[in-house]
Design an enzyme around this catalytic site. Structure first.
Site, short mmCIF file in Angstrom:
data_model
loop_
_atom_site.label_atom_id
_atom_site.label_comp_id
_atom_site.label_asym_id
_atom_site.label_seq_id
_atom_site.Cartn_x
_atom_site.Cartn_y
_atom_site.Cartn_z
N ASP A 32 -17.51 10.00 11.34
CA ASP A 32 -16.37 10.32 10.49
C ASP A 32 -16.10 11.82 10.62
O ASP A 32 -17.04 12.62 10.70
CB ASP A 32 -16.65 9.96 9.03
N THR A 91 -4.42 2.69 8.43
CA THR A 91 -3.09 2.68 9.06
C THR A 91 -2.06 2.65 7.94
O THR A 91 -1.61 1.59 7.52
CB THR A 91 -2.91 1.46 9.99
N CYS A 266 -3.56 -2.55 1.73
CA CYS A 266 -3.25 -3.75 2.51
C CYS A 266 -1.95 -4.43 2.06
O CYS A 266 -0.95 -4.39 2.77
CB CYS A 266 -4.41 -4.75 2.42
N ARG A 337 -5.69 4.84 -2.95
CA ARG A 337 -4.72 4.80 -1.86
C ARG A 337 -3.53 3.90 -2.22
O ARG A 337 -3.71 2.74 -2.61
CB ARG A 337 -5.37 4.29 -0.58
#
Length: 426
Positions: A32, A91, A266, A337
């Site tokens: 990372d 993404t 998602c 997020r």
């Protein structure tokens, strides 16, 4: 067959649980670029709460050896001894809801610098059909100087991690796999099958696997949009939406969904990837984008309903004090997020009210950096004119909400979990 040494690129909500699992049977290098994240993990702590500290410590090792276990690093050179690379970077979409493949490009560049002949690169990040071979492979070829399907190979195995879910952990979720050749596909499938107790499903192509992932969350998004629209209709008709859903749910084939804010990495993002690809080939997706518009409108709707509730109860709106309970995108999870609680917050601010946010799990520094909003982790001592339960953290279900209310304060229950304690629910 060459002994596998696995590199997992990106140690977040997806990468760390997967790296930990593989480390029980293989030598794994967890990579990372966030040095503070690496330091945290090397101390046996996971602030995402996806891997228990004792379980993490059980697989950690201090050296980059060939022995089984997890070695965490931010040094590119530590990846050179690996031969199987798994990319698990996020993404996201940009502010215009366009897919942002920057993390995917950057991670592909990273892997391209270290891969050698015979190596395999597997992508787990959610993408639109074709992205792995059309976007990622060219980067790998350019940086490495190697030839695809001759010198190196790729695969796609979509992540199915459900953040905060301690029941459906990575090893207990059936894994879809795919590869760039039939032989490589079998090799990738066998590797995952060696640690995934739930089993695997080998898709016939990378594009099929990519499409399967993106429609999983698009399907959920559309279904939630449907019940969100129902909630708006039944609110006008003065009918309890959740009572309706409970009654309808008695039919054996009724699919249970509940209304609410749709955020996260998602469900609130993936449909835009599929829509983008569809539009690129000349098709305008009607249902997918309609569902997105409905779900993206819910923050504004909740704020407006809160204000209406206050006015009906003769409460002053301007300069009033409102407390939002919860800021993460889902309950009992610190992930902020793409949280849509921010929409509720921003819309309330436009009404001229003072908004405070209390979330015991969200990292205040992260929230301030990402959204410019100050949050607190501890129960506030002040009293408020209105409360909005935005996230159903277990802690909120156990505290006495009356201690946070002024005498005539009202409670709006977005999650429908407070029962009679709430003055109104979505």
């Amino acid at each position: 067959m060459t002994k596998k040494k696995i590199a997992v690129i990106g140690l977040g909500y997806v990468g760390l649980p997967l790296a930990r699992l593989f480390a029980t049977k293989y030598a794994v290098v967890g990579f990372d670029i966030n040095q503070s994240r690496i330091s945290e993990l090397n101390h046996g702590e996971d602030k995402t709460l996806e891997v228990e500290n004792t379980i993490l410590k059980a697989v950690l090792k201090e050296d980059n050896s060939e022995e089984n276990g997890l070695f965490c690093t931010a040094k590119l050179s530590d990846l050179e001894s690996c031969n199987f690379y798994i990319i698990t970077v996020p993404t996201p979409v940009d502010r215009n809801n366009k897919p942002d493949l920057t993390p995917l490009y950057k991670s592909s560049e990273t892997v391209g610098k270290v891969i050698q002949n015979g190596d395999i690169v597997v992508y787990e990040s959610t993408v639109y059909p074709g992205a792995t071979e059309e976007e990622c492979v060219p980067v790998l070829e350019k940086i490495s100087g190697l030839t695809f399907n001759k010198d190196f190979f790729v695969g796609y195995s979509p992540e199915r991690i459900n953040p905060g879910d301690k029941k459906h952990t990575v090893d207990k979720i059936l894994k879809v796999t795919s590869g760039s050749t039939s032989v490589i596909a079998e090799e990738i499938n066998n590797l995952y099958a060696s640690v995934i107790t739930a089993g695997t499903h080998l898709a016939p192509s990378i594009k099929v696997a990519e499409a399967a992932k993106v429609i999983e969350n698009s399907q959920r998004d559309i279904n939630i949009a449907f019940v969100n629209e129902l909630a708006k209709i039944f609110n006008i008709l003065e009918i309890d939406t959740r009572a309706v859903l409970e009654a309808a749910g008695t039919k054996w084939n009724f699919i249970p969904f509940t209304p609410g804010l749709v955020g996260g990495h998602c469900i609130g993002v993936d449909p835009y990837y599929l829509a983008q690809k569809a539009q690129a080939v000349g098709y305008h997706p009607e249902i997918i984008l309609a569902g997105r518009r409905m779900n993206d409108s819910m923050g504004q709707y909740v704020a407006a309903e809160m204000v209406k509730l206050m006015l009906k109860n003769d409460l002053k709106v301007k300069d009033s004090n409102i407390l939002i309970l919860g800021f993460t995108f889902k309950e009992n999870c610190p992930d902020v997020r793409n949280t849509r609680v921010i929409d509720v917050y921003r819309n309330l601010i436009e009404y001229g009210v003072n908004v405070s946010v209390y979330d015991p799990l969200a990292n205040p520094k992260e929230v301030l950096h990402e959204y410019g909003v100050k949050t607190i982790n501890q129960k506030p001592d002040a009293k408020f004119d209105a409360l909005i339960l935005a996230v159903a953290h277990q802690e909120f279900l156990e505290i006495d909400l009356t201690e946070l209310k002024t005498e005539n304060a009202v409670i709006y229950d977005v999650k429908g979990v407070l029962g009679e304690k709430a003055d109104k629910k979505l």
